[in-house]
Design a protein around this motif. Structure first.
Motif, PDB file in Angstrom:
ATOM      1  N   SER A  58      -1.895 -11.125   7.710  1.00  0.00           N
ATOM      2  CA  SER A  58      -0.933 -10.023   7.677  1.00  0.00           C
ATOM      3  C   SER A  58       0.244 -10.445   6.813  1.00  0.00           C
ATOM      4  CB  SER A  58      -0.448  -9.686   9.090  1.00  0.00           C
ATOM      5  OG  SER A  58      -1.529  -9.342   9.937  1.00  0.00           O
ATOM      6  N   ARG A  60       2.950  -9.345   3.160  1.00  0.00           N
ATOM      7  CA  ARG A  60       3.442  -8.492   2.075  1.00  0.00           C
ATOM      8  C   ARG A  60       3.047  -9.121   0.741  1.00  0.00           C
ATOM      9  NH1 ARG A  60       6.591  -4.100   2.003  1.00  0.00           N
ATOM     10  NH2 ARG A  60       8.313  -3.804   0.547  1.00  0.00           N
ATOM     11  N   THR A  61       2.498  -8.285  -0.142  1.00  0.00           N
ATOM     12  CA  THR A  61       2.045  -8.747  -1.446  1.00  0.00           C
ATOM     13  C   THR A  61       2.750  -7.955  -2.543  1.00  0.00           C
ATOM     14  OG1 THR A  61      -0.144  -9.317  -0.574  1.00  0.00           O
ATOM     15  CG2 THR A  61       0.059  -9.072  -2.959  1.00  0.00           C
ATOM     16  N   THR A  78       4.185   0.585  -1.708  1.00  0.00           N
ATOM     17  CA  THR A  78       5.531   1.053  -1.405  1.00  0.00           C
ATOM     18  C   THR A  78       6.520   0.450  -2.386  1.00  0.00           C
ATOM     19  OG1 THR A  78       5.905  -0.735   0.175  1.00  0.00           O
ATOM     20  CG2 THR A  78       4.965   1.300   1.034  1.00  0.00           C
ATOM     21  N   PHE A  83       4.739  -2.977  -3.636  1.00  0.00           N
ATOM     22  CA  PHE A  83       4.481  -3.902  -2.529  1.00  0.00           C
ATOM     23  C   PHE A  83       3.374  -3.352  -1.644  1.00  0.00           C
ATOM     24  CE2 PHE A  83       8.641  -5.114  -3.981  1.00  0.00           C
ATOM     25  CZ  PHE A  83       8.641  -6.494  -3.853  1.00  0.00           C
ATOM     26  N   ASP A 120       1.569  -3.790   1.945  1.00  0.00           N
ATOM     27  CA  ASP A 120       1.675  -4.313   3.304  1.00  0.00           C
ATOM     28  C   ASP A 120       0.320  -4.179   3.997  1.00  0.00           C
ATOM     29  OD1 ASP A 120       4.528  -4.977   3.456  1.00  0.00           O
ATOM     30  OD2 ASP A 120       4.817  -2.820   3.228  1.00  0.00           O
ATOM     31  N   THR A 121      -0.210  -5.296   4.474  1.00  0.00           N
ATOM     32  CA  THR A 121      -1.501  -5.294   5.157  1.00  0.00           C
ATOM     33  C   THR A 121      -1.362  -5.963   6.519  1.00  0.00           C
ATOM     34  OG1 THR A 121      -2.081  -7.342   3.968  1.00  0.00           O
ATOM     35  CG2 THR A 121      -2.890  -5.263   3.055  1.00  0.00           C
ATOM     36  N   GLU A 122      -2.210  -5.531   7.430  1.00  0.00           N
ATOM     37  CA  GLU A 122      -2.198  -6.059   8.798  1.00  0.00           C
ATOM     38  C   GLU A 122      -3.619  -6.451   9.181  1.00  0.00           C
ATOM     39  OE1 GLU A 122      -0.271  -7.274  12.240  1.00  0.00           O
ATOM     40  OE2 GLU A 122       0.685  -6.268  10.541  1.00  0.00           O
ATOM     41  N   ILE A 153       3.077 -14.256   2.146  1.00  0.00           N
ATOM     42  CA  ILE A 153       3.772 -13.575   1.054  1.00  0.00           C
ATOM     43  C   ILE A 153       2.987 -13.943  -0.200  1.00  0.00           C
ATOM     44  CG2 ILE A 153       5.848 -13.497  -0.374  1.00  0.00           C
ATOM     45  CD1 ILE A 153       6.293 -12.070   2.183  1.00  0.00           C
ATOM     46  N   ASP A 213      12.914  -8.286  -0.947  1.00  0.00           N
ATOM     47  CA  ASP A 213      12.114  -7.624  -1.975  1.00  0.00           C
ATOM     48  C   ASP A 213      12.880  -7.540  -3.288  1.00  0.00           C
ATOM     49  OD1 ASP A 213      10.181  -7.321  -0.081  1.00  0.00           O
ATOM     50  OD2 ASP A 213      10.519  -5.177   0.261  1.00  0.00           O
TER      51      ASP A 213
END
Length: 818
Positions: free
Chosen positions: A791, A793-794, A633, A769, A771-773, A494, A720
């Motif tokens: 992986s 959420r930023t 997002t 936000f 989201d990366t994987e 995070i 969030d």
């Protein structure tokens, strides 16, 4: 016989040789032995150690970095290397050894700073201890060049001044607290819950230049540093030639707020030759002094009471921006009734420096308990809330004043960060495999196997079936474990990443669970590769082991505990034990922009960039795009038009007119796609009531999770929302004093990332936000020199300052308390 005699001659020769070597060694060591005996005769230890303070002004916060000020006196005749060490246990039970190597000066007291992150359970420790060791040369110890030898001395200090993880800290360079202590009003003496605010603010006043640390880490727990005096030990020219000035500069760049109270007499702050921080001041013309000025015209800015006497003759400085200054270099924050600027600001990186023209440190202001926080400091710091003194509390609530807030519970906005970064999928898969294999083994080696043998009248061969089952299921277990075992370093995170438009730097904080699939040791660093503790832009990044706020340190430990060393002056990289499992970190990074955060742009094919502007109706115009590696997002656009008018009012309302909109229908903002702010905020899209962000700020007070239930899972959407609430923490509606069912919203991990002070000036804030994987982490991070793929959420935050618009002065005084 000859052989015996030969042996005797050999023994005798060896004895003589030993005696000779012993005598030579005694001669070589005689001076040192004599010196040691002389010290002993004087009644002094070879080294004296004094732990003067844990944090500047002896104030620090659990869960955050702090500086420990240590004084050392070497009573031997020669200089030598000594290791100063502070230790804490990490979540695995390993000992984190924060080390600094110093060279002593004989017979003289010298001061050194050691930096360490105090774990959340730091307040449970009765004392914090510093130990001094002989430094023994060790080439293999690449970090420090020395290993710890003989223990020389210890010094300790109680943890009574370590504040709770949810409380705030403000420093004041000067003898008076400038009424900032009103933010620390407790429900009653010794109570942990604030009476009129969500948290308590502790004020470390009386700081001198010599009390300031030489790295930004020592200032990290402070949200604000106020410089109120300039003579003697408070003179900023004393920063020249020291590491204290670069420490303050980096702390501001990383989000700190330096407030300079312009002195009535003296121009020390404006002297480029004497003051190494002069370039942090707003780009302005020399301040103009208004001598003999009555402060009566500024009453509503200083107090909410008509009967409080104000100084009738005082020097007031007014500021004027340099006509050629960039927007970020000079922003008018407050002005007087006549329009003359009383407070001006410069944006520095992610932080700011504000100069105030009314000298609030003079004795006459102190006698009148001025300025009152809700009239003055709320507008400078971006806070919200009202203050009642003892007489007002008694008048308002009678004998029930002492019980205000007694039943309040504390709800954390960010206390469950650990659960958001825990790697549970792979662990669950391995555990499921183990359960299934054991169940099948028990079935086939037990009742099923015996039943099949009995049907064939082969019970006598049961031992063969048993051994075969053991062999088969052992092979299945080993094969399954080999397949499921991770083959590379992996991480969950995070993170918060932020940039202010016009500032060529980004900053970020990341909480990560890093899976290292081997046993032994690994090298962790805040770097895309290699082992940089200080990046190319000169920022000193900080990496530290991290634990969840509610971690039980008594049970979450490994039996093979080991110690590992962290270079306390540059803790951006260190080696630590690994056990083919997860290790948790907090990484604080700053540097040149590395992510394609939002930025203004022109129409497609147009090379000219259109600025973001406010329309007369308070809407926005302008185009934005981003080049992040994935869509954004849950995007919100929040903008401030101006501070609320200055009037004699209580401070419960928001400090400014704040609007906010979200992308319709939960749309994703794709990389490279243009976002039209004019269409997004137009009157056709939203009515005025729908874009009033103040309504949301009121609701945020209920977003938190009670501290007693942090371990219980919550849905990601709620997390969030709480993270967004934490970024406007000081603008969340405060608990009402007479509401017995109110709760206190607190934060324990996102200090230094509060954007409330931005609500004191016009600006646009974009938050979304990412989201990366299995991509490179948003904050640079490497293990053994290899970049880590992560992986998670930023939260992405981008701030665009708008032209100045100081608050208007209201002609109507509301809520006169007299």
């Amino acid at each position: 016989m000859r052989q015996v005699i030969a042996n005797l001659h050999t023994i005798t020769g060896g004895a003589r040789l030993l005696r000779f070597l012993a005598a030579a060694l005694a001669v070589l060591l005689l001076p040192r032995m004599a010196a040691a005996q002389a010290v002993e005769l004087e009644g002094l230890p070879s080294l004296e150690l004094d732990l003067q303070a844990v944090g500047p002004g002896d104030a620090s916060r659990a869960g955050d970095w702090t500086g420990l000020l240590v004084r050392v006196r070497d009573n031997t005749s020669d200089s030598r290397e000594v290791i100063l060490r502070v230790t804490f246990e990490d979540e695995d039970g390993d000992e984190v050894q924060y080390d600094r190597v110093i060279s002593t000066t004989p017979a003289r007291w010298e001061a050194y700073w050691i930096y360490a992150r105090i774990p959340y359970w730091g307040r449970q420790i009765e004392t914090i201890e510093v130990r001094a060791f002989d430094a023994v040369a060790a080439v293999a110890e690449s970090d420090l060049g020395f290993r710890a030898g003989r223990l020389l001395q210890t010094a300790s200090r109680p943890t009574t001044q370590v504040i709770a993880p949810w409380d705030d800290l403000v420093g004041v360079i000067g003898r008076r607290d400038l009424q900032l202590k009103q933010y620390g009003r407790e429900r009653e003496p010794g109570a942990a819950v604030a009476a009129m605010w969500h948290n308590l603010t502790f004020v470390a006043s009386g700081l001198r230049v010599g009390d300031l640390p030489d790295r930004w880490l020592g200032l990290a727990p402070m949200s604000t540093l106020v410089w109120s005096e300039v003579t003697g030990e408070y003179d900023p020219s004393r920063l020249a030639g020291t590491d204290r000035a670069p420490a303050i500069r980096e702390w501001v760049q990383r989000g700190g707020h330096l407030v300079v109270v312009w002195p009535s007499i003296g121009e020390t702050w404006a002297s480029a030759a004497a003051n190494p921080l002069v370039d942090l001041l707003p780009s302005m013309r020399p301040p103009r002094a208004l001598d003999g000025r009555s402060l009566e015209p500024y009453r509503e800015l200083l107090t909410g009471r008509v009967s409080t006497p104000l100084p009738d003759s005082q020097t007031v400085h007014v500021f004027e921006r340099d006509p050629g200054a960039p927007l970020n270099a000079a922003i008018e924050v407050l002005s007087g009734p006549d329009g003359e600027c009383l407070a001006m600001r410069r944006i520095v990186g992610a932080g700011m420096v504000t100069v105030v023209g009314i000298d609030i440190s003079v004795e006459r202001m102190l006698r009148g308990s001025l300025p009152e926080v809700e009239n003055f400091w709320n507008r400078v710091l971006g806070r919200r809330g009202e203050f009642f003194d003892d007489a007002e509390m008694l008048e308002e609530f009678g004998q029930g004043a002492r019980s205000i807030g007694a039943n309040r519970i504390q709800k954390a906005l960010d206390g469950d960060l650990e659960s958001a970064v825990q790697r549970e999928g792979q662990t669950a898969g391995a555990l499921l495999l183990g359960v299934v294999v054991f169940a099948l083994y028990w079935v086939f080696a037990g009742p099923v196997g015996f039943y099949m043998l009995k049907r064939s009248d082969l019970q006598r061969h049961a031992w063969v079936v048993f051994v075969g089952a053991v062999a088969v299921f052992t092979a299945v277990s080993w094969t399954g474990a080999a397949i499921l075992r991770p083959k590379r370093v992996d991480a969950e995170h995070i993170a918060i990443v932020e940039q202010v438009y016009g500032e060529e730097m980004q900053r970020g904080r990341m909480w990560a669970s890093v899976l290292v699939p081997w046993y032994g040791e690994a090298r962790f660093a805040i770097a895309d590769g290699g082992d940089a503790s200080v990046d190319s832009d000169g920022f000193r990044n900080a990496l530290a082991p991290w634990e969840g706020f509610d971690t039980n340190r008594e049970i979450a430990v490994f039996p093979d505990n080991r110690g590992y060393r962290v270079r306390t002056q540059t803790p951006g990289a260190f080696s630590a034990p690994v056990r083919a499992t997860v290790k948790q970190f907090r990484a604080d990074w700053a540097g040149a922009p590395r992510l394609g955060l939002p930025r203004p742009t022109g129409e497609v094919g147009d090379a000219e960039v259109d600025p973001i502007e406010l329309t007369e109706g308070g809407r926005l115009t302008g185009l934005l795009r981003h080049d992040l590696p994935a869509p954004l997002t849950d995007v919100s656009v929040i903008w401030v038009t101006e501070q609320a008018p200055i009037a004699r009012t209580r401070g419960r309302g928001t400090i400014a007119a704040v609007n906010g909109v979200s992308l319709p229908g939960g749309d994703r903002w794709e990389p490279g796609k243009i976002l039209d702010l004019g269409s997004l905020t137009s009157e056709d899209a939203f009515r005025p009531a729908e874009i009033n962000f103040g309504t949301e700020l009121s609701a945020m007070r209920n977003y938190g999770v009670p501290l007693t239930t942090l371990a219980q899972p919550t849905n990601p959407g709620a997390f969030d929302n709480r993270l967004i609430a934490s970024m406007f923490y000081y603008q969340i509606e405060p608990p009402r004093s007479n509401d017995t069912n109110a709760s206190n919203a607190v934060r324990v991990a996102t200090h230094a990332y509060d954007l409330s002070r931005w609500l004191t000036q016009p600006c646009v804030i974009v938050v979304g936000f990412l989201d990366t994987e299995d991509q490179l982490s948003p904050v640079p991070f490497s293990v053994d020199g290899e970049p880590v793929k992560s992986s998670g959420r930023t939260m992405v935050r981008w701030i665009y300052p708008l032209p100045s618009s100081p608050p208007r002065w209201s002609s109507v005084s509301v809520g006169d308390e007299d």
